[in-house]
Design a protein around this motif. Structure first.
Motif, PDB file in Angstrom:
ATOM      1  N   TYR A 190      66.612  62.777  59.829  1.00 28.30           N
ATOM      2  CA  TYR A 190      65.274  62.699  59.248  1.00 28.30           C
ATOM      3  C   TYR A 190      65.404  62.835  57.739  1.00 28.30           C
ATOM      4  CZ  TYR A 190      60.456  63.652  57.999  1.00 28.30           C
ATOM      5  OH  TYR A 190      59.206  63.587  57.426  1.00 28.30           O
ATOM      6  N   GLN A 191      64.742  61.930  57.003  1.00 29.97           N
ATOM      7  CA  GLN A 191      64.780  61.981  55.549  1.00 29.97           C
ATOM      8  C   GLN A 191      63.362  61.921  54.996  1.00 29.97           C
ATOM      9  OE1 GLN A 191      67.411  59.217  53.599  1.00 29.97           O
ATOM     10  NE2 GLN A 191      69.179  60.497  53.991  1.00 29.97           N
ATOM     11  N   ALA A 192      63.067  62.842  54.095  1.00 26.01           N
ATOM     12  CA  ALA A 192      61.767  62.856  53.420  1.00 26.01           C
ATOM     13  C   ALA A 192      62.004  62.836  51.919  1.00 26.01           C
ATOM     14  CB  ALA A 192      60.977  64.097  53.816  1.00 26.01           C
ATOM     15  N   GLU A 193      61.179  62.092  51.200  1.00 22.55           N
ATOM     16  CA  GLU A 193      61.200  62.070  49.747  1.00 22.55           C
ATOM     17  C   GLU A 193      59.771  62.205  49.258  1.00 22.55           C
ATOM     18  OE1 GLU A 193      64.075  59.324  47.793  1.00 22.55           O
ATOM     19  OE2 GLU A 193      64.206  58.404  49.783  1.00 22.55           O
ATOM     20  N   ILE A 194      59.612  62.510  47.988  1.00 24.85           N
ATOM     21  CA  ILE A 194      58.273  62.630  47.428  1.00 24.85           C
ATOM     22  C   ILE A 194      57.502  61.335  47.656  1.00 24.85           C
ATOM     23  CG2 ILE A 194      56.980  62.866  45.275  1.00 24.85           C
ATOM     24  CD1 ILE A 194      59.098  64.832  44.346  1.00 24.85           C
ATOM     25  N   ASP A 195      56.304  61.460  48.183  1.00 23.56           N
ATOM     26  CA  ASP A 195      55.417  60.333  48.521  1.00 23.56           C
ATOM     27  C   ASP A 195      55.943  59.503  49.691  1.00 23.56           C
ATOM     28  OD1 ASP A 195      53.665  61.059  46.489  1.00 23.56           O
ATOM     29  OD2 ASP A 195      54.654  59.781  45.018  1.00 23.56           O
ATOM     30  N   LEU A 246      56.784  60.859  53.429  1.00 27.11           N
ATOM     31  CA  LEU A 246      56.980  61.881  54.453  1.00 27.11           C
ATOM     32  C   LEU A 246      56.779  61.207  55.812  1.00 27.11           C
ATOM     33  CD1 LEU A 246      57.521  64.919  53.856  1.00 27.11           C
ATOM     34  CD2 LEU A 246      55.185  65.371  54.572  1.00 27.11           C
ATOM     35  N   PRO A 247      57.813  60.529  56.321  1.00 28.15           N
ATOM     36  CA  PRO A 247      57.642  59.739  57.546  1.00 28.15           C
ATOM     37  C   PRO A 247      57.436  60.601  58.780  1.00 28.15           C
ATOM     38  CG  PRO A 247      59.942  59.777  56.890  1.00 28.15           C
ATOM     39  CD  PRO A 247      59.185  60.449  55.795  1.00 28.15           C
ATOM     40  N   ALA A 248      56.753  60.046  59.753  1.00 30.62           N
ATOM     41  CA  ALA A 248      56.537  60.725  61.035  1.00 30.62           C
ATOM     42  C   ALA A 248      57.487  60.163  62.082  1.00 30.62           C
ATOM     43  CB  ALA A 248      55.095  60.552  61.486  1.00 30.62           C
TER      44      ALA A 248
END
Length: 395
Positions: free
Chosen positions: A206-211, A213-215
């Protein structure tokens, strides 16, 4: 396996080492577990007879799973191993078998049909007769780290640093300076790897970055894959673009990822045994040891930004009425960055701690002298007046 002879001990060890590599469709793992359990503590004069009973039960179990295990190496190893052990111990193929294992009560007092290896809480209770212990860690703001041991650090840690690195999870945070010339940084990217667990899930990233935020996981899935235990890993969007929650039931873990303003935050509740499952080589984990001393910042001195300390305190007080480290961190972040969204970051971290921390009495942490130095308005007025009076007297 032809020509290879097994002893009772070597066969039990072989099974324990081999079980994690068994195909998810083949049920030979259950047969192996039942055999090991039945022969673990044999005592008394009739132990040889009991051992033969266990081997016959083992053989019967392998026959029942033969159709789904035809191409499985562990299955064929078990079949040959049983034959070898029955010959060594003069066991006849016909005769009594071991009685079925007694069912232990679950927390809701219902019996277990079988040990659910992809449900950590049930598995732990089945083995230990009590629920597992849990630990909590969080990283938020500029960033501030609350470790599994309730230590609290404000960190520099520019670039990529591991929050966790154990046998089940790898979590990495990437940070950049919150403002030009500032030592404080904020998290701009989070990478979470759920390592392959043969019986339950495929490896998931799982990868999240600013703007962003995947589900979903990086491969587009929302669970642990096609294995029977795939549903033991799920991802859910709590608030679009702002809050995602990942549940890993197979390791007793829940993770929250949030975005507030231009920073990401991370919170985790995980089983104590999972948190401690790492080697000496995996010694750099911010959730375990906190920030290295060279990377720690003092919250007592805030880099003055566009928002004064008194105003930051007022803004933070609206979200955080208790003046604990969450409040102090909020003031530090708002003053340093000039961004009032950091009140939301600290508030979100505290709300996660309310849910995730196993001990409600340890929710708040108080550190004396850790807040931004500030002058209250009355004290500031008194200081100015005193200075002017001194100047007049001098002249």
């Amino acid at each position: 396996m032809a020509g290879l002879r097994f002893t009772k001990v070597s066969w039990a060890l072989f099974l324990l080492l081999f079980c994690r590599y068994v195909s998810s469709q083949c049920k030979i793992l259950r047969c192996n577990s039942e055999y090991v359990a039945a022969t673990l503590n044999l005592r008394g004069s009739n132990k040889n007879a009991a051992y033969c009973n266990a081997l016959r039960s083992y053989s019967h179990c392998t026959r029942k799973t033969a159709r789904t295990c035809r191409g499985d190496l562990a299955y064929h190893s078990a079949v040959h191993g049983i034959e070898d052990l029955m010959i060594q111990n003069n066991c006849s193929k016909e005769g009594p078998t071991s009685p079925p294992r007694p069912r232990l009560p679950a927390p809701n007092h219902q019996g277990f049909e079988s040990l659910d290896i992809c449900n950590y809480e049930k598995n732990f209770f089945h083995k230990n007769g009590r629920p597992p212990a849990y630990q909590h860690c969080a990283a938020f703001g500029d960033p501030h780290i609350r470790t599994f041991h309730d230590d609290f650090h404000t960190c520099r840690v520019e670039g990529s640093w591991p929050l966790l690195d154990n046998n089940y999870l790898f979590v990495q945070a990437t940070s950049y300076p919150v403002a030009k010339g500032s030592n404080a940084t904020v998290t701009s990217k989070l990478t979470i790897i759920f390592k392959n667990m043969k019986e339950c899930i495929d490896q998931k990233v799982y990868q999240a970055e600013i703007d962003n935020l995947p589900a979903a996981f990086e491969d587009g899935s929302v669970n642990g894959g096609e294995r029977p235990g795939g549903s033991s890993l799920t991802i859910q969007e709590r608030l679009p673009g702002q809050h995602v929650e990942i549940r890993a039931v197979y390791i007793g873990t829940t993770i929250a990822v949030r975005q507030a303003g231009r920073q990401l935050s991370f919170s985790i509740r995980t089983a104590e045994q999972v948190a401690r499952s790492f080697t000496e080589e995996q010694d750099l984990q911010l959730c375990v040891s906190g920030c290295p001393p060279s990377q720690r910042l003092s919250r007592s001195e805030c880099r003055r930004g566009s928002i004064a300390v008194e105003m930051a305190r007022v803004l933070c007080k609206e979200k955080l009425p208790v003046e604990d480290v969450y409040f102090q961190s909020c003031v530090f972040d708002v003053v340093t960055s000039g961004d009032i969204n950091f009140t939301l970051a600290a508030h979100g971290a505290l709300e996660d701690a309310r849910v995730f921390h196993p001990d409600a009495e340890k929710l708040h942490i108080f550190q004396t002298g850790a807040g931004c130095h500030h002058l209250s308005l009355p004290f500031l007025f008194l200081s100015i007046t005193s200075s002017l009076l001194a100047i007049q007297l001098h002249f």
